[in-house]
Design a protein around this motif. Structure first.
Motif, PDB file in Angstrom:
ATOM      1  N   GLU A   4      50.538  38.506 -10.083  1.00 12.15           N
ATOM      2  CA  GLU A   4      49.955  38.258  -8.755  1.00 12.15           C
ATOM      3  C   GLU A   4      51.048  38.063  -7.727  1.00 12.15           C
ATOM      4  OE1 GLU A   4      47.460  37.385  -5.535  1.00 12.15           O
ATOM      5  OE2 GLU A   4      47.104  38.406  -7.438  1.00 12.15           O
ATOM      6  N   ALA A   5      52.085  37.313  -8.118  1.00  8.40           N
ATOM      7  CA  ALA A   5      53.192  37.084  -7.201  1.00  8.40           C
ATOM      8  C   ALA A   5      53.912  38.383  -6.869  1.00  8.40           C
ATOM      9  CB  ALA A   5      54.177  36.079  -7.796  1.00  8.40           C
ATOM     10  N   LEU A   6      54.029  39.269  -7.868  1.00  8.32           N
ATOM     11  CA  LEU A   6      54.667  40.562  -7.628  1.00  8.32           C
ATOM     12  C   LEU A   6      53.868  41.371  -6.614  1.00  8.32           C
ATOM     13  CD1 LEU A   6      55.609  41.662 -11.269  1.00  8.32           C
ATOM     14  CD2 LEU A   6      57.057  40.549  -9.580  1.00  8.32           C
ATOM     15  N   THR A   7      52.557  41.393  -6.778  1.00 13.91           N
ATOM     16  CA  THR A   7      51.691  42.118  -5.856  1.00 13.91           C
ATOM     17  C   THR A   7      51.797  41.554  -4.444  1.00 13.91           C
ATOM     18  OG1 THR A   7      50.137  42.576  -7.645  1.00 13.91           O
ATOM     19  CG2 THR A   7      49.315  42.822  -5.401  1.00 13.91           C
ATOM     20  N   MET A   8      51.905  40.237  -4.354  1.00 10.01           N
ATOM     21  CA  MET A   8      51.987  39.586  -3.055  1.00 10.01           C
ATOM     22  C   MET A   8      53.244  39.992  -2.296  1.00 10.01           C
ATOM     23  SD  MET A   8      50.723  35.754  -4.077  1.00 10.01           S
ATOM     24  CE  MET A   8      51.253  35.026  -2.526  1.00 10.01           C
ATOM     25  N   ARG A   9      54.313  40.344  -3.021  1.00 11.36           N
ATOM     26  CA  ARG A   9      55.561  40.690  -2.353  1.00 11.36           C
ATOM     27  C   ARG A   9      55.663  42.170  -2.004  1.00 11.36           C
ATOM     28  NH1 ARG A   9      59.195  36.552  -2.317  1.00 11.36           N
ATOM     29  NH2 ARG A   9      58.837  34.859  -3.786  1.00 11.36           N
ATOM     30  N   GLY A  10      54.844  43.015  -2.606  1.00 11.59           N
ATOM     31  CA  GLY A  10      54.925  44.439  -2.336  1.00 11.59           C
ATOM     32  C   GLY A  10      55.918  45.121  -3.260  1.00 11.59           C
ATOM     33  N   PRO A  11      56.273  46.386  -2.981  1.00 15.67           N
ATOM     34  CA  PRO A  11      57.213  47.124  -3.821  1.00 15.67           C
ATOM     35  C   PRO A  11      58.576  46.434  -3.891  1.00 15.67           C
ATOM     36  CG  PRO A  11      56.075  48.601  -2.304  1.00 15.67           C
ATOM     37  CD  PRO A  11      55.742  47.212  -1.875  1.00 15.67           C
ATOM     38  N   VAL A  12      59.192  46.485  -5.083  1.00 12.05           N
ATOM     39  CA  VAL A  12      60.483  45.804  -5.286  1.00 12.05           C
ATOM     40  C   VAL A  12      61.523  46.268  -4.268  1.00 12.05           C
ATOM     41  CG1 VAL A  12      62.403  45.456  -6.894  1.00 12.05           C
ATOM     42  CG2 VAL A  12      60.052  45.471  -7.741  1.00 12.05           C
ATOM     43  N   HIS A  13      61.644  47.570  -4.086  1.00 11.70           N
ATOM     44  CA  HIS A  13      62.641  48.124  -3.164  1.00 11.70           C
ATOM     45  C   HIS A  13      62.059  48.396  -1.774  1.00 11.70           C
ATOM     46  CE1 HIS A  13      65.646  48.519  -6.299  1.00 11.70           C
ATOM     47  NE2 HIS A  13      64.777  49.145  -7.061  1.00 11.70           N
ATOM     48  N   GLY A  14      60.843  47.953  -1.555  1.00 11.71           N
ATOM     49  CA  GLY A  14      60.212  48.214  -0.271  1.00 11.71           C
ATOM     50  C   GLY A  14      59.642  49.615  -0.206  1.00 11.71           C
ATOM     51  N   THR A  15      59.030  49.963   0.916  1.00 11.53           N
ATOM     52  CA  THR A  15      58.478  51.304   1.113  1.00 11.53           C
ATOM     53  C   THR A  15      59.464  52.155   1.907  1.00 11.53           C
ATOM     54  OG1 THR A  15      57.398  50.814   3.219  1.00 11.53           O
ATOM     55  CG2 THR A  15      56.169  50.292   1.219  1.00 11.53           C
ATOM     56  N   GLU A 150      55.550  42.849   4.253  1.00 11.98           N
ATOM     57  CA  GLU A 150      54.924  43.498   3.097  1.00 11.98           C
ATOM     58  C   GLU A 150      55.458  44.905   2.835  1.00 11.98           C
ATOM     59  OE1 GLU A 150      50.791  40.882   3.334  1.00 11.98           O
ATOM     60  OE2 GLU A 150      50.818  42.929   4.123  1.00 11.98           O
ATOM     61  N   HIS A 151      56.147  45.490   3.798  1.00 13.37           N
ATOM     62  CA  HIS A 151      56.817  46.774   3.579  1.00 13.37           C
ATOM     63  C   HIS A 151      58.257  46.586   3.100  1.00 13.37           C
ATOM     64  CE1 HIS A 151      54.214  50.097   5.024  1.00 13.37           C
ATOM     65  NE2 HIS A 151      53.659  49.193   5.810  1.00 13.37           N
ATOM     66  N   ALA A 152      58.835  45.411   3.323  1.00 13.66           N
ATOM     67  CA  ALA A 152      60.265  45.195   3.092  1.00 13.66           C
ATOM     68  C   ALA A 152      60.616  45.034   1.612  1.00 13.66           C
ATOM     69  CB  ALA A 152      60.724  43.949   3.860  1.00 13.66           C
ATOM     70  N   PRO A 153      61.864  45.341   1.227  1.00 13.08           N
ATOM     71  CA  PRO A 153      62.326  45.080  -0.145  1.00 13.08           C
ATOM     72  C   PRO A 153      62.310  43.581  -0.442  1.00 13.08           C
ATOM     73  CG  PRO A 153      63.855  46.531   1.035  1.00 13.08           C
ATOM     74  CD  PRO A 153      62.905  45.984   2.051  1.00 13.08           C
ATOM     75  N   TRP A 154      62.116  43.220  -1.686  1.00 14.17           N
ATOM     76  CA  TRP A 154      62.060  41.803  -2.062  1.00 14.17           C
ATOM     77  C   TRP A 154      63.274  41.039  -1.574  1.00 14.17           C
ATOM     78  CZ3 TRP A 154      60.214  41.341  -7.864  1.00 14.17           C
ATOM     79  CH2 TRP A 154      58.904  41.839  -7.958  1.00 14.17           C
ATOM     80  N   ARG A 155      64.453  41.627  -1.810  1.00 16.81           N
ATOM     81  CA  ARG A 155      65.697  40.901  -1.530  1.00 16.81           C
ATOM     82  C   ARG A 155      66.063  40.895  -0.052  1.00 16.81           C
ATOM     83  NH1 ARG A 155      69.730  43.960  -5.392  1.00 16.81           N
ATOM     84  NH2 ARG A 155      68.481  45.699  -4.589  1.00 16.81           N
ATOM     85  N   LYS A 156      65.272  41.572   0.769  1.00 23.72           N
ATOM     86  CA  LYS A 156      65.602  41.657   2.196  1.00 23.72           C
ATOM     87  C   LYS A 156      64.427  41.269   3.092  1.00 23.72           C
ATOM     88  CE  LYS A 156      69.020  45.364   1.505  1.00 23.72           C
ATOM     89  NZ  LYS A 156      69.409  46.735   1.901  1.00 23.72           N
ATOM     90  N   LYS A 157      63.537  40.438   2.577  1.00 24.24           N
ATOM     91  CA  LYS A 157      62.381  40.015   3.371  1.00 24.24           C
ATOM     92  C   LYS A 157      62.822  39.277   4.641  1.00 24.24           C
ATOM     93  CE  LYS A 157      59.081  41.228   0.370  1.00 24.24           C
ATOM     94  NZ  LYS A 157      58.114  42.305   0.635  1.00 24.24           N
ATOM     95  N   GLY A 158      63.789  38.379   4.504  1.00 22.26           N
ATOM     96  CA  GLY A 158      64.278  37.642   5.667  1.00 22.26           C
ATOM     97  C   GLY A 158      64.936  38.555   6.674  1.00 22.26           C
ATOM     98  N   GLN A 159      65.701  39.510   6.193  1.00 26.52           N
ATOM     99  CA  GLN A 159      66.396  40.445   7.075  1.00 26.52           C
ATOM    100  C   GLN A 159      65.408  41.304   7.862  1.00 26.52           C
ATOM    101  OE1 GLN A 159      69.299  42.938   5.095  1.00 26.52           O
ATOM    102  NE2 GLN A 159      69.204  44.503   6.686  1.00 26.52           N
ATOM    103  N   PHE A 160      64.414  41.861   7.171  1.00 28.49           N
ATOM    104  CA  PHE A 160      63.471  42.763   7.838  1.00 28.49           C
ATOM    105  C   PHE A 160      62.539  42.010   8.789  1.00 28.49           C
ATOM    106  CE2 PHE A 160      65.211  45.772   5.070  1.00 28.49           C
ATOM    107  CZ  PHE A 160      64.743  47.043   5.370  1.00 28.49           C
ATOM    108  N   THR A 161      62.067  40.840   8.376  1.00 30.12           N
ATOM    109  CA  THR A 161      61.238  40.055   9.300  1.00 30.12           C
ATOM    110  C   THR A 161      62.095  39.495  10.436  1.00 30.12           C
ATOM    111  OG1 THR A 161      61.492  38.091   7.889  1.00 30.12           O
ATOM    112  CG2 THR A 161      59.508  39.432   7.582  1.00 30.12           C
ATOM    113  N   GLY A 162      63.402  39.346  10.189  1.00 32.95           N
ATOM    114  CA  GLY A 162      64.309  38.922  11.249  1.00 32.95           C
ATOM    115  C   GLY A 162      64.377  39.941  12.376  1.00 32.95           C
TER     116      GLY A 162
END
Length: 445
Positions: A4-15, A150-162
């Motif tokens: 569920e947590a994986l789904t909540m974050r979206g694709p691992v590398h983003g879209t 929700e489109h961003a890569p897991w490791r760059k959520k802060g960067q993309f929302t920034g």
């Protein structure tokens, strides 16, 4: 970490559209901030005389700030409507509709008659369009930030929302540059032109947002049949604690901004510490730096976590309240600029940069739009009436009143940060690294 947590974050590398979505959402944030925050500048510098001319300067300022607050009071309702529709229909429709509504209301402000022309009808119309602005802006943030998250890569959520959050200082910079350039047009056109000019930005924003794809997380929720009948009711029942924590987190940022920027404009002008041009120049410098600062803070949260950034920044805000006013009270222009830059680029931008990823991570995907929007917009009511409250505090306590209020807001944010769970700690970051290494990367995100 659960599926569920994986789904909540979206694709691992983003879209593959992650960058375009972030920029598109950010452009919309620029336009709506230009529209909404521009009202604050006009309220501080012009609306007292244009719509409340019979009052003394302090009363006129209070009246215009009260009108400013009405828009903020309407934002929770906009957040409820936008959050509900975002969880039911998708993030994209809310993005487009909110931009259209905001654009039309802002353009209408530039056409409003003044008190001298139609009497009491003028402030009544001003309140009406401000309410419409508040509804639109309340719906805007949740859709924009979630699309990017929700489109961003897991490791760059802060960067993309920034990138999205950085759209707000861009809008602030544009609004103040236009107000700065319109100073020589006379007392009436100086405030009309910035609002009328916004229609061009709205047209550009609509073109960009119409090409942004829907969130993959929402599409996944829809395909699984997990769309909730009443997202607002559901999130209040199951996640009310996180809503309350989010309100506390947000108050430090948005209400702190209301003291250190919105009220500060009026304070500098009223107390003859800086003229209108100097004040607007200081704001433009701060906003220009704030664009890069917000992005930096968002990116930093990907490396150290969301909570550490918040804790240190709010602790600094608690200590900065009194020195902030002592520095501007010198009347030295370079100290005024430096103070506003610190108040904005550190105290405000650091919190905004962290919120972009932290708020979505506090809620389940099926109620995320509603939960994040509620937390974000309810706190706006406090922010909206803060310049009004701050002006009253100044009348009774002098500059110490606003200074202490700023520190109190920082303390509220510090408390909220300490009691809110870290959603991107060492364990989550390590898990994301392992998942990224095991998952084929088919895009360049």
């Amino acid at each position: 970490m659960s599926n569920e947590a994986l789904t909540m974050r979206g694709p691992v590398h983003g879209t593959k559209e992650a960058k375009r979505v972030a920029v598109g959402s950010g452009v919309g944030a620029v336009i709506e901030t230009y529209d909404f925050i521009g009202f604050g500048t006009a309220a501080a510098l012009y609306f007292g005389t244009a719509f409340f001319p019979g009052a003394d300067p302090v009363t006129g300022t209070l009246a215009s700030f009260a009108t400013l607050g009405v828009g903020f009071a309407a934002r929770p309702l906009g957040g409820i409507i936008g959050g509900h529709l975002g969880d039911k229909l998708g993030r994209k429709p809310v993005l487009v509709a909110s931009l259209i509504l905001m654009g039309l209301a802002t353009f209408a402000i530039g056409l409003l008659p003044t008190y001298q022309q139609v009497g009491l009808l003028a402030p009544a119309l001003l309140v009406l369009v401000r309410v419409i602005q508040g509804l639109a802006f309340g719906a805007e943030w949740g859709g924009a930030i979630l699309m990017s998250y929700e489109h961003a890569p897991w490791r760059k959520k802060g960067q993309f929302t920034g990138i999205v959050q950085a759209g707000f200082p861009v809008g602030l910079l544009l609004a103040n540059l236009v107000f700065l350039s319109s100073v020589g047009l006379g007392s009436e056109w100086a405030w009309r032109v910035p609002f009328l000019a916004s229609i061009v930005l709205v047209a550009v924003g609509l073109i960009i947002r119409s090409k942004v794809p829907e969130s993959p997380v929402f599409e996944d929720v829809k395909n699984k049949g997990d769309i909730v009948k009443s997202p607002i009711v559901e999130v209040i029942k199951t996640d009310w604690r996180n809503i309350v924590r989010g309100i506390g987190l947000r108050i430090a940022e948005t209400a702190g901004y209301a003291v250190s920027v919105t009220y500060m404009i009026s304070y500098l002008h009223t107390n003859k510490l800086a003229d209108k041009t100097e004040t607007l120049v200081a704001l433009c410098v701060a906003a220009g730096i704030g664009i890069f600062a917000t992005y930096f803070w968002g990116k930093l949260t990907d490396k150290v976590g969301r909570r550490p950034v918040y804790v240190w920044s709010t602790a600094f805000a608690v200590l900065f309240g009194i020195p902030m006013f002592m520095l501007v009270n010198t009347g030295l222009f370079f100290l005024i600029i430096a103070t506003i830059v610190v108040a904005y680029a550190v105290c405000q931008n650091s919190l905004a940069g962290a919120q972009g990823a932290w708020f979505p991570e506090l809620f389940q995907a099926k109620t995320r739009s509603s939960g994040a929007s509620l937390s974000y917009q309810i706190s706006a009511m406090v922010s909206g009436f803060t310049p009004f409250i701050t002006t009253l505090l100044f009348v009774s306590m002098g500059w110490m009143g606003p200074a202490l209020l700023f520190s109190i807001y920082g303390a509220i944010g510090l408390w909220a940060a300490l009691v809110t769970k870290e959603t991107w700690g060492k364990r989550e970051r390590q898990f994301a690294e392992e998942a990224a290494s095991k998952t084929p990367q088919t895009i360049n995100a």
